[in-house]
Design a protein around this motif. Structure first.
Motif, PDB file in Angstrom:
ATOM      1  N   TYR A  51       0.842  -1.037  -0.095  1.00 43.86           N
ATOM      2  CA  TYR A  51       0.172  -0.294   0.446  1.00 43.86           C
ATOM      3  C   TYR A  51       1.191   1.312  -0.161  1.00 43.86           C
ATOM      4  O   TYR A  51       1.924   1.156   0.694  1.00 43.86           O
ATOM      5  N   GLY A  52       0.499   1.962  -0.585  1.00 43.99           N
ATOM      6  CA  GLY A  52       1.125   4.089  -0.444  1.00 43.99           C
ATOM      7  C   GLY A  52      -0.189   4.990  -0.140  1.00 43.99           C
ATOM      8  O   GLY A  52      -0.681   4.823   0.309  1.00 43.99           O
ATOM      9  N   THR A  53       0.816   6.176  -0.797  1.00 49.27           N
ATOM     10  CA  THR A  53      -0.980   7.284  -0.849  1.00 49.27           C
ATOM     11  C   THR A  53      -1.005   7.621  -1.475  1.00 49.27           C
ATOM     12  O   THR A  53      -0.169   7.661  -2.830  1.00 49.27           O
ATOM     13  N   LEU A 107      10.568   4.514 -10.638  1.00 49.28           N
ATOM     14  CA  LEU A 107      11.292   4.450  -9.650  1.00 49.28           C
ATOM     15  C   LEU A 107      11.365   5.624  -8.911  1.00 49.28           C
ATOM     16  O   LEU A 107      11.225   6.342  -9.921  1.00 49.28           O
ATOM     17  N   ASP A 108      11.247   6.244  -7.364  1.00 48.86           N
ATOM     18  CA  ASP A 108      11.333   7.744  -7.139  1.00 48.86           C
ATOM     19  C   ASP A 108      12.725   7.759  -6.851  1.00 48.86           C
ATOM     20  O   ASP A 108      13.421   6.964  -8.131  1.00 48.86           O
ATOM     21  N   THR A 159       1.734   6.775  -4.315  1.00 48.90           N
ATOM     22  CA  THR A 159       3.810   6.280  -4.181  1.00 48.90           C
ATOM     23  C   THR A 159       3.554   6.010  -2.724  1.00 48.90           C
ATOM     24  O   THR A 159       2.820   5.458  -1.934  1.00 48.90           O
ATOM     25  N   ASP A 160       5.215   5.051  -2.864  1.00 51.47           N
ATOM     26  CA  ASP A 160       5.619   4.686  -1.361  1.00 51.47           C
ATOM     27  C   ASP A 160       4.971   3.760  -1.871  1.00 51.47           C
ATOM     28  O   ASP A 160       4.877   2.794  -0.339  1.00 51.47           O
ATOM     29  N   ILE A 161       5.130   2.778  -2.696  1.00 55.70           N
ATOM     30  CA  ILE A 161       4.657   1.615  -3.130  1.00 55.70           C
ATOM     31  C   ILE A 161       5.835   1.206  -2.758  1.00 55.70           C
ATOM     32  O   ILE A 161       7.030   1.258  -4.201  1.00 55.70           O
ATOM     33  N   PRO A 162       6.476   0.006  -2.580  1.00 56.55           N
ATOM     34  CA  PRO A 162       7.635  -0.973  -2.002  1.00 56.55           C
ATOM     35  C   PRO A 162       8.168  -1.205  -3.480  1.00 56.55           C
ATOM     36  O   PRO A 162       6.920  -1.368  -4.333  1.00 56.55           O
ATOM     37  N   LYS A 163       9.282  -0.978  -3.861  1.00 56.93           N
ATOM     38  CA  LYS A 163      10.259  -1.211  -4.911  1.00 56.93           C
ATOM     39  C   LYS A 163       9.897  -3.305  -5.032  1.00 56.93           C
ATOM     40  O   LYS A 163       9.617  -3.554  -6.192  1.00 56.93           O
ATOM     41  N   ILE A 164      10.194  -3.628  -4.034  1.00 55.36           N
ATOM     42  CA  ILE A 164       9.656  -5.444  -4.057  1.00 55.36           C
ATOM     43  C   ILE A 164       8.890  -5.827  -4.618  1.00 55.36           C
ATOM     44  O   ILE A 164       8.098  -6.450  -4.579  1.00 55.36           O
ATOM     45  N   ALA A 165       7.657  -4.554  -4.845  1.00 54.16           N
ATOM     46  CA  ALA A 165       6.038  -4.694  -5.231  1.00 54.16           C
ATOM     47  C   ALA A 165       5.383  -5.650  -6.469  1.00 54.16           C
ATOM     48  O   ALA A 165       6.491  -4.719  -7.504  1.00 54.16           O
TER      49      ALA A 165
END
Length: 270
Positions: free
Chosen positions: A174-176, A227-228, A190-196
């Motif tokens: 999850y993210g924002t 990616l950010d 945003t803030d979805i982990p790279k491993i997702a």
């Protein structure tokens, strides 16, 4: 009365002709099966057309009440869906459920500025208060901001101050959810982990990690992602299921356990 008598006397020959002509037609129809069937078919076509026209007019003027019934039924089904684990045969009694759904109608909608709001026709007398979620049949709309007796303003998801917890439907990553103002049809997650395991076309839904929205409210699909700057999290562009420029009927969601949950999470609120 005298005028009627005078009319008959003046036109007695013509009226006698019409009477005899009508009688002859009746005898002809009754004495021949072919003529009888043709007459009946013609009468059915005429009366059928009249009844069809009357029915169409009746249906047209009945559309408003039918739409109201459909909205109420959708409201009941949503309550059952998010409170009974999809058990749609559950009782209509919702006194023991966590989420209460109230149907409303949008009477004003902005979507061209950076801080967009909606105005709905439900307010304090309908138990609507600040920080309640608002959705449509297609998905997320926003969060109630201010209320009066009969109306409420809603912070649209097309508002730069909006922050909503959302996730990939297929996982628990999850993210924002926010909005960068580039398009009325696309928001950002945003803030979805790279491993997702993110892919284009993945469905995004509410995460259920706040006390405002239940888990699984539809939001949209992944249009693209990157990616950010630190390359630790994904930034996703999400195409909304809702057409935020064309909304009318909405549902206001009230989590009955919201106050209890927030008092536990934030004891300073007590």
């Amino acid at each position: 009365m005298q005028q009627i008598v005078n009319f008959i006397l003046r036109n007695k020959n013509f009226l006698l002709f019409l009477l005899l002509f009508g009688i002859s037609i009746i005898f002809t129809i009754q004495s021949r099966d072919f003529h009888k069937s043709k007459f009946i078919n013609s009468a059915n076509v005429l009366t059928g057309g009249v009844y069809n026209t009357v029915n169409n007019i009746s249906v047209y003027f009945n559309l408003k009440s039918q739409n109201t019934l459909l909205v109420e039924e959708n409201n009941r089904l949503k309550s059952l869906l998010y409170n009974n684990n999809n058990t749609l045969n559950a009782s209509k009694d919702t006194t023991n459920v966590n989420y209460k759904f109230t149907q409303g109608r949008i009477i004003k909608n902005s979507y061209t500025s950076s801080n967009n709001f909606l105005l709905i026709n439900k307010g304090e007398k309908d138990s609507v208060k600040s920080d309640l979620g608002v959705v449509s049949t297609k998905g997320l709309v926003g969060i109630v901001d201010r209320t009066s007796s009969n109306y409420a303003t809603v912070i649209s998801i097309l508002n730069t101050s909006s922050r909503i917890s959302a996730k990939l439907k297929k996982t628990n990553h999850y993210g924002t959810l926010s909005w960068n103002t580039d398009s009325e049809a696309i928001v950002q997650l945003t803030d979805i982990p790279k491993i997702a395991p993110v892919k284009k076309g993945d469905t995004i839904v509410t995460s259920g990690r706040s006390s405002i929205f239940p888990k699984g409210i539809l939001i949209g699909t992944v249009e693209n992602f990157k990616l950010d700057a630190a390359e630790n999290f994904y930034e996703l562009n999400v195409t909304l299921f809702n057409d935020m420029t064309n909304l009318e009927h909405v549902y206001i969601i009230d989590n009955k356990d919201k106050e209890e949950i927030e008092n536990l999470v934030n004891p300073s609120n007590e």
